[in-house]
Design a protein around this motif. Structure first.
Motif, PDB file in Angstrom:
ATOM      1  N   PRO A  47       5.413  26.738 -94.668  1.00  0.00           N
ATOM      2  CA  PRO A  47       5.219  27.864 -93.597  1.00  0.00           C
ATOM      3  C   PRO A  47       4.858  27.222 -91.788  1.00  0.00           C
ATOM      4  N   LEU A  48       4.954  25.682 -93.048  1.00  0.00           N
ATOM      5  CA  LEU A  48       4.872  24.696 -91.559  1.00  0.00           C
ATOM      6  C   LEU A  48       5.518  24.016 -91.086  1.00  0.00           C
ATOM      7  N   PRO A  98     -10.434  33.415 -83.667  1.00  0.00           N
ATOM      8  CA  PRO A  98      -9.002  32.975 -82.944  1.00  0.00           C
ATOM      9  C   PRO A  98      -9.462  31.837 -82.959  1.00  0.00           C
ATOM     10  N   LEU A  99     -10.416  30.674 -82.559  1.00  0.00           N
ATOM     11  CA  LEU A  99     -10.172  29.184 -82.032  1.00  0.00           C
ATOM     12  C   LEU A  99      -9.512  28.868 -83.586  1.00  0.00           C
ATOM     13  N   ARG A 111      -8.732  29.369 -86.319  1.00  0.00           N
ATOM     14  CA  ARG A 111      -6.914  30.025 -86.504  1.00  0.00           C
ATOM     15  C   ARG A 111      -6.055  29.106 -86.014  1.00  0.00           C
ATOM     16  N   ILE A 112      -6.517  28.777 -84.592  1.00  0.00           N
ATOM     17  CA  ILE A 112      -5.112  28.006 -83.951  1.00  0.00           C
ATOM     18  C   ILE A 112      -5.277  26.424 -84.713  1.00  0.00           C
ATOM     19  N   ASN A 166      -3.985  26.389 -88.069  1.00  0.00           N
ATOM     20  CA  ASN A 166      -2.524  26.477 -88.322  1.00  0.00           C
ATOM     21  C   ASN A 166      -1.836  25.378 -88.131  1.00  0.00           C
ATOM     22  N   VAL A 226       1.509  24.478 -83.449  1.00  0.00           N
ATOM     23  CA  VAL A 226       0.680  25.644 -83.665  1.00  0.00           C
ATOM     24  C   VAL A 226      -0.947  25.391 -82.191  1.00  0.00           C
ATOM     25  N   ARG A 240       1.408  24.818 -78.489  1.00  0.00           N
ATOM     26  CA  ARG A 240       1.422  25.585 -77.794  1.00  0.00           C
ATOM     27  C   ARG A 240       0.405  26.018 -77.713  1.00  0.00           C
ATOM     28  N   ALA A 241      -0.965  25.574 -78.354  1.00  0.00           N
ATOM     29  CA  ALA A 241      -1.324  27.812 -77.334  1.00  0.00           C
ATOM     30  C   ALA A 241      -2.432  26.390 -75.658  1.00  0.00           C
ATOM     31  N   PHE A 242      -2.477  25.268 -76.256  1.00  0.00           N
ATOM     32  CA  PHE A 242      -3.091  24.759 -75.887  1.00  0.00           C
ATOM     33  C   PHE A 242      -2.336  23.872 -74.249  1.00  0.00           C
ATOM     34  N   GLY A 243      -0.712  23.838 -74.745  1.00  0.00           N
ATOM     35  CA  GLY A 243       0.099  24.010 -73.766  1.00  0.00           C
ATOM     36  C   GLY A 243       0.757  22.161 -73.816  1.00  0.00           C
ATOM     37  N   VAL A 244       0.061  21.963 -74.879  1.00  0.00           N
ATOM     38  CA  VAL A 244       0.621  20.166 -74.728  1.00  0.00           C
ATOM     39  C   VAL A 244       0.980  20.105 -75.297  1.00  0.00           C
ATOM     40  N   ALA A 245       2.506  18.880 -74.887  1.00  0.00           N
ATOM     41  CA  ALA A 245       3.827  18.215 -75.230  1.00  0.00           C
ATOM     42  C   ALA A 245       3.799  16.774 -76.241  1.00  0.00           C
TER      43      ALA A 245
END
Lengths: 582, 582
Positions: free
Chosen positions: B78-79, B394-395, B397-398, B401, B405, B408-413
């Protein structure tokens, strides 16, 4: 003297460049996809320093061509990882065109987290701090910006909301409508997050003192413009007090529901028992009851003669939100099991306030319901969840990053998406041609890539059986035609008229030939469209996409969809023929 | 009379099948990757009904071969979205082998959210409800299960934690160690989430009454076994009171730090100022101080003569956690900027309790720090964050994952990963061969795919310059050799000895030939390894992977890493030569 305005956010410099000869005649989607293809490394991180956001008005944008105030926005999508073009109706692109700016390219990345406002006018481009504008609802910010720069008659504003500031994958780019409301979106694919990653909060365009957009062959242009105007004025869908002007795009709710193709509760069913309560007819009737008069729709942008943009009004007659498009209505309605128009309107409003794509957020809420986070139909809870996005809580960051991230977070395998982008309001198992379009589109699941709903459901340009799986040619031809229309600057909704009335389509080609001074004929439609698609397909190939990415979610192949109880049964080999993929 | 046990979770049926002749001689990773390749549709959703989890003990697992109690676990990750094999040392696989079960295949999916326990013994396989076992720490559940089924001398337990129950992408599969502690993990790639998606909470294996694993040619086997045992007993890294037995794998902390290859604070630096405080030497010294005696390490599984598994003790001498591997130590230490061993131990413990991969979670916390969620070095806050995963907020679960993920959630490139899996404890810009291995591995970023650290840093099998970019052959050969070792059932750590002592490697081949009754020679090592890799590469190709997926994160190519201030500069064309990709 058309120019490219190139803005570097690393050092906040702006410079004008001539349009390279290789981009001759290119505008709108053709130009955004050309620049993204040529300048953005396909494997770059969408939120890193090497991505770019490119704005380009269409070929006829800014001229008297009817319904032509579209602005194309391109970049590498944080949602799909592929190329993206999203476009919106707004006076903003028209003003850019009148300033002779064929494309505005935003590149580079600041080292800090500050935000900036860019002002573009006849004198050039200048920055000012936008830190005080962040963290707020767009209705609290955008009208104030417009007022400070001379008001809605002089400027239009492009902006991102909190979602874009926080670099969320469902963040759209918002533009002002004809009344200065921050309600029109280049919504899909998360380009708002890319602007956010560059620290660009807003772009104000003031075309005061600008000359008219030059037209090389005015006579040919005028012939074309009149043919198109006649077709739009005549067709039942686009004419005054016709379907779109009266009921808006939400006129589709009852039609798709009847066809069994209205995805309901996260694509578990094809009909929604609450359809009539949320349909365009219900919006018209509700407004009439609350206002005491019939309310026809308004143009979202200058020069539109279709005028399909609606408003929804509260019981006291005050305006609640604009515009409840069919896809937004469906996303929060049928797909979330909500049949209360006031709740749908509130969800729509919140997306406008926070700078979010309504399709992605509706699809995300449906996935979240599947994951046990809330119960389908509980509109109050859905509203609370969208507020979480606005507050950028951890839950909000999950939801604000769209359906796939939400599926990951909550362990949901049934996520209706292609290439990471949520599927829109038409069920592939019931309408096979749109499914093929979702599958192969360079944009991820996207109905505007090739609106085969026109022949499959609406009988426009002939009537096809939606359940027939032989749609390879259809999917290809519609995407090529759309690549062309998205290049002209016309709204895609002209297609309803020009697909049925051949002189209207000729008119569009003549308009373009008139503006550009070319000898374009109808043969150039597919040629230009193919060139657009080929650029996009090449970018996506370099970004790592293969035929495997051109597939609908697995569950659609083994879960029959009521009422037709059909599965997605189009052979992979047929899908791969659309763009000759191996 | 070796069999495959096939368990269908849709209807909770179990049946034994003969091993097909096409799988003759296959075991461990070779067999899990064969079955996943042949039975799992490469494009299926990892958490949907069509994925499978395959367990297989290695060729010599269950025999007297030293350090050979590994169990391979395979499935679609899944990863990463690609094939996955993760393996663990435990008596569990040994018992499975003694029951004559060459592979245990878990397939299908229940329609509800209930959880089940599977008991496997000489009489067969049976289910019972495990609903009462969910939502708890593994130390509250696993020893009780073992006790109920006869105690740790009779059974070993495989289980998922809360992370797996909630289908989180960082969920590993936990096995009991020699003392019955739930501490050994097939950790990487999220296979715990796949078990969770199938409602399988635990698998108890009882080998009471089982015969010894048959050995076709006992003489050859014994010759080989003795050669391997001699090599392990002699080599400085693997011998009693050698590097691993004394300091554990965390002996690498100081070594990698010295080499400038210890990724620090989300891969921003290659040296950590707190390295000596968290190194294996500090663990040994800390335990000595707290226990008042020297504590050497213990075997994680029956028959291991390396015995590298450590424990960490609290100030009062009570056991805090086992085992703090180098990668876990690094992940919570250097990569999170934490230099407090008690905090690192607590983070390690929590991952064991919740069923999480420590590498993924450490990497995730580092990305979260980059995203502003907490401050590097704040160990107390890091502990709170891992508790969020255990509470499935919710945190949580971020974070649960994984790094992508979370990015994505925290907008880190800046997310150090390959194919969606967090990068382990060796910095590619400072050690180029391991970077090539991360890039091309079928598993995503994975040091155990081909541990080129041995020659590049440790001088095992010769000494190579870690900064030299010419590592194509090295990366390929190490992955083939590893494919073979992962097939034998031996722990990869035998490689330290057998790469330096040729007779040891011969011994491993002779052990296998003895068990199987084949004429295998050293030539079969690369042959078997290549067959394993070819299966995995083919699966990944069908899953949509291309050469574009064989790339390190963009930022490593333009961000110089202190102290060497080198960037990732290996040409894509060289990377693509490792497995001849186009």
């Amino acid at each position: 003297m058309e120019r490219i305005l190139r803005v570097n956010m690393a050092d906040r410099t702006a410079r004008f460049e001539p349009v390279p000869s290789s981009y001759k005649n290119r505008a709108g989607r053709w130009l955004t996809s050309s620049i993204v293809h040529d300048e953005v490394p396909a494997t770059c991180h969408p939120l890193g320093p090497n991505n770019k956001v490119v704005f380009s008005p269409g070929i006829v944008t800014g001229t008297p061509a009817p319904t032509s105030s579209r602005i194309s926005v391109g970049g590498k999508s944080p949602l799909t990882g592929g190329i993206k073009e999203a476009n919106s109706g707004t006076g903003w692109g028209r003003r850019l065109a009148r300033l002779g700016i064929r494309a505005l390219v935003v590149e580079g990345q600041p080292q800090d987290d500050r935000f900036w406002l860019l002002k573009v006018d006849a004198k050039g481009a200048a920055f000012e701090s936008a830190d005080a504008l962040t963290g707020k609802k767009l209705s609290d910010v955008v009208p104030a910006i417009a007022a400070r720069f001379g008001g809605k008659d002089h400027v239009d504003v492009c902006s991102i909301g909190i979602a874009g500031e926080k670099r969320m994958g469902a963040a759209g780019i918002c533009f002002t409508d004809r009344e200065g409301r921050p309600t029109r979106y280049a919504g899909r694919g998360g380009l708002g997050a890319v602007l956010g990653s560059k620290g660009l909060k807003a772009i104000v365009v003031d075309d005061s003192g600008a000359a008219d957009v030059p037209i090389a062959d005015k006579a040919t242009f005028d012939i074309g413009r009149k043919k198109l105007a006649a077709a739009l004025g005549e067709h039942a869908i686009t004419k005054p007090k016709g379907a779109l002007n009266t009921y808006g795009t939400a006129v589709l709710v009852n039609i798709l529901n009847e066809a069994g193709g209205l995805p309901t509760r996260n694509f578990r069913e094809g009909r929604f028992e609450g359809a009539t309560k949320i349909a365009g007819e219900a919006i018209f009737a509700g407004n009439k009851e609350r206002l005491g008069r019939e309310l026809y729709n308004h143009p979202c942008s200058p020069g539109c003669i279709i005028a399909c943009s609606n408003t929804w009004h509260r019981p006291d007659g005050s305006e609640h939100t604009s515009c409840i498009e069919y896809e937004s209505d469906w996303a929060f309605g049928a797909d979330c099991g909500i049949s209360n128009l006031d709740q749908i309107a509130e969800l729509n409003l919140l997306c406008n306030e926070y700078g979010l794509d309504t399709i992605e957020i509706g699809g995300t809420l449906a996935v979240a319901a599947e994951g046990g986070l809330w119960t389908f139909g509980d509109g109050k809870r859905a509203i609370e969840l969208v507020h979480e996005i606005g507050k950028a809580t951890p839950l909000g960051r999950i939801l604000g990053n769209g359906a796939v991230v939400t599926g990951r977070a909550f362990g949901v395998a049934r996520v209706p998406h292609v290439k990471g982008q949520s599927m829109p309001a038409y069920e592939p198992r019931a309408v096979k041609g749109i499914g093929m379009t979702y599958a192969v589109s360079t944009m991820g699941a996207d109905h505007t890539s090739g609106y085969t709903i026109a022949p499959e459901i609406l009988g426009v340009s002939g009537k096809l059986d939606p359940l027939d799986s032989k749609k390879t040619e259809l999917a290809r031809n519609f995407q090529y035609a759309t690549g062309f229309i998205d290049t002209t600057g016309h709204c895609l909704f002209i297609a309803f008229a020009i697909l049925d009335i051949a002189s209207g389509f000729e008119g569009v080609v003549e308009e373009c030939a008139g503006v550009l001074g070319t000898k374009w004929t109808m043969d150039d439609v597919a040629r230009v469209g193919k060139e657009v698609l080929d650029l996009e397909l090449d970018f996506n190939r370099k970004a790592g996409f293969t035929a495997v990415d051109d597939r609908l979610p697995e569950f659609m192949s083994h879960e029959p969809l009521p009422p037709h109880n059909t599965v997605w049964d189009v052979a992979d080999s047929e899908i791969d023929k659309v763009f000759a993929k191996k």
